[in-house]
Design a protein around this motif. Structure first.
Motif, mmCIF file in Angstrom:
data_model
loop_
_atom_site.group_PDB
_atom_site.id
_atom_site.type_symbol
_atom_site.label_atom_id
_atom_site.label_comp_id
_atom_site.label_asym_id
_atom_site.label_seq_id
_atom_site.Cartn_x
_atom_site.Cartn_y
_atom_site.Cartn_z
ATOM 1 N N ASP A 227 0.911 -1.158 0.010
ATOM 2 C CA ASP A 227 0.114 -0.133 -0.063
ATOM 3 C C ASP A 227 0.850 1.283 0.066
ATOM 4 N N ARG A 228 2.027 1.318 -0.622
ATOM 5 C CA ARG A 228 2.771 2.360 -0.802
ATOM 6 C C ARG A 228 2.881 2.902 -2.104
ATOM 7 N N PRO A 229 2.620 4.307 -2.385
ATOM 8 C CA PRO A 229 2.449 4.939 -3.708
ATOM 9 C C PRO A 229 3.920 4.463 -4.415
ATOM 10 N N TRP A 230 3.933 4.658 -5.826
ATOM 11 C CA TRP A 230 5.101 4.383 -6.354
ATOM 12 C C TRP A 230 4.872 5.252 -7.948
ATOM 13 N N LEU A 231 5.992 5.064 -8.717
ATOM 14 C CA LEU A 231 5.863 5.805 -10.171
ATOM 15 C C LEU A 231 6.009 5.072 -11.234
ATOM 16 N N VAL A 232 5.428 5.215 -12.243
ATOM 17 C CA VAL A 232 5.229 4.516 -13.466
ATOM 18 C C VAL A 232 5.764 5.513 -14.732
ATOM 19 N N VAL A 233 6.763 5.010 -15.333
ATOM 20 C CA VAL A 233 7.156 5.953 -16.479
ATOM 21 C C VAL A 233 7.177 5.071 -17.773
ATOM 22 N N VAL A 234 6.571 5.569 -18.823
ATOM 23 C CA VAL A 234 6.236 4.972 -19.963
ATOM 24 C C VAL A 234 6.552 6.008 -21.087
ATOM 25 N N CYS A 235 6.553 5.494 -22.442
ATOM 26 C CA CYS A 235 6.790 6.366 -23.497
ATOM 27 C C CYS A 235 6.165 5.739 -24.710
ATOM 28 N N VAL A 236 5.894 6.583 -25.915
ATOM 29 C CA VAL A 236 5.454 6.000 -27.073
ATOM 30 C C VAL A 236 6.658 5.453 -27.841
ATOM 31 N N GLU A 237 7.690 6.562 -27.818
ATOM 32 C CA GLU A 237 8.754 6.498 -28.718
ATOM 33 C C GLU A 237 9.995 6.770 -28.075
ATOM 34 N N PRO A 238 10.950 6.160 -27.531
ATOM 35 C CA PRO A 238 12.037 6.541 -26.670
ATOM 36 C C PRO A 238 12.758 7.796 -26.944
ATOM 37 N N GLN A 239 13.079 8.212 -28.552
ATOM 38 C CA GLN A 239 13.979 9.239 -29.002
ATOM 39 C C GLN A 239 12.872 10.411 -28.887
ATOM 40 N N ASP A 240 11.650 10.368 -28.726
ATOM 41 C CA ASP A 240 10.751 11.391 -28.701
ATOM 42 C C ASP A 240 10.430 11.844 -27.171
ATOM 43 N N SER A 241 11.157 12.822 -26.566
ATOM 44 C CA SER A 241 10.839 13.000 -25.305
ATOM 45 C C SER A 241 9.598 13.490 -25.032
ATOM 46 N N LYS A 242 8.770 14.107 -26.013
ATOM 47 C CA LYS A 242 7.579 14.586 -25.872
ATOM 48 C C LYS A 242 6.464 13.278 -25.644
ATOM 49 N N SER A 243 6.893 12.106 -25.875
ATOM 50 C CA SER A 243 5.848 11.142 -25.758
ATOM 51 C C SER A 243 5.960 10.360 -24.421
ATOM 52 N N PHE A 244 6.930 11.046 -23.368
ATOM 53 C CA PHE A 244 6.750 10.255 -22.201
ATOM 54 C C PHE A 244 5.779 10.775 -21.190
ATOM 55 N N ARG A 245 5.388 9.689 -20.215
ATOM 56 C CA ARG A 245 4.310 9.892 -19.557
ATOM 57 C C ARG A 245 4.927 9.454 -18.118
ATOM 58 N N VAL A 246 4.579 10.133 -17.163
ATOM 59 C CA VAL A 246 5.030 9.621 -15.378
ATOM 60 C C VAL A 246 3.643 9.660 -14.727
ATOM 61 N N PHE A 247 3.283 8.543 -14.283
ATOM 62 C CA PHE A 247 2.196 8.464 -13.488
ATOM 63 C C PHE A 247 2.459 8.124 -12.067
ATOM 64 N N ARG A 248 1.791 8.651 -11.082
ATOM 65 C CA ARG A 248 1.896 8.658 -9.776
ATOM 66 C C ARG A 248 0.991 7.354 -9.454
#
Lengths: 157, 157
Positions: free
Chosen positions: A84-105
């Motif tokens: 029951d501890r919060p954590w972070l999830v980092v995903v992207c559509v295309e690794p070379q496109d920094s605008k495609s990154f999302r970070v979720f709490r």
């Protein structure tokens, strides 16, 4: 170098990358003579033979810089938090496109299922010794692809 | 009516019925650039298509009398506790033979995998609202067999 800020994790926002595993919003029904409630069918498990594991994770030193991303071409991968501890999830559509990154709490009651081939950063926890139940693929073949990226900094308190 | 007392849950004692899912004694190796440790391949998952669920369970009123047992002929079934709370696992070899019954006290860091066709009692928790991650079978066919038994009483404090 760009900087990313975590956003809340919801089924809708994570849909392009896989499934959020949580009670909220799930179909459910009573079982066990009414002494239990089952929130059913929470993830599309896309693997061949299944591997059940536990992973314990350490906090990465701050500032957190992302220098690589990984994905699994042969199957999906579930992480469900056990304390029951919060954590972070980092995903992207295309690794070379920094605008495609999302970070979720994610809350401590949200697990995720990375869809096959979804680019993601390894586990990011906020406390040492954080434990997760993992459901992913077992079997031959190279199921890990890693790619280096221009560093992206995470803006986490 | 006979009375049963819980015994500690260990991999060896539970082996005839399935797998204990826990960190202790498991093979493990570092992953994620050394920031995580994976305790790998903790259960023989014997299902076709996989169903990931969360189950929330209520305490049964005391004294706890077992009047039925159930089993799943089409696949294995994992329960892993999500709040580090001890719980109880009741299994038997033959429901009409009370001497074949075993009751295990699982810690909050022990999940179990019922092997296909293992007779077991439904979830037995010690606190209301106890949550479990469940990994079992999805698909057509009748995967639940229930049988009535002469009442067996559980000796739990």
């Amino acid at each position: 170098m760009i900087t990313l800020k975590p956003e809340p994790l919801t089924k809708a926002s994570f849909a392009p990358f896989g499934d959020v595993i949580e009670i909220e919003g799930a179909q459910h029904f009573p079982i066990n003579q009414g002494f239990a409630e089952r929130f059913n069918d929470l993830a599309r498990v896309d693997v061949g033979e299944v591997n059940i594991s536990i992973v314990t994770a350490k906090v990465r030193p701050k500032p957190i810089g992302l220098k690589l991303m990984e994905r699994h071409p042969l199957g999906s991968q579930i992480f469900y938090p056990l304390q029951d501890r919060p954590w972070l999830v980092v995903v992207c559509v295309e690794p070379q496109d920094s605008k495609s990154f999302r970070v979720f709490r994610a809350t401590g009651r949200q697990g995720i299922n990375y869809a096959r081939n979804t680019w993601h950063f390894p586990l990011l926890v906020l406390e040492d010794g954080s434990r997760f139940l993992v459901v992913d693929r077992k079997g031959p073949g190279n199921n890990l692809q890693e790619v280096k990226i221009d560093e992206i900094r995470l803006d986490v308190p």
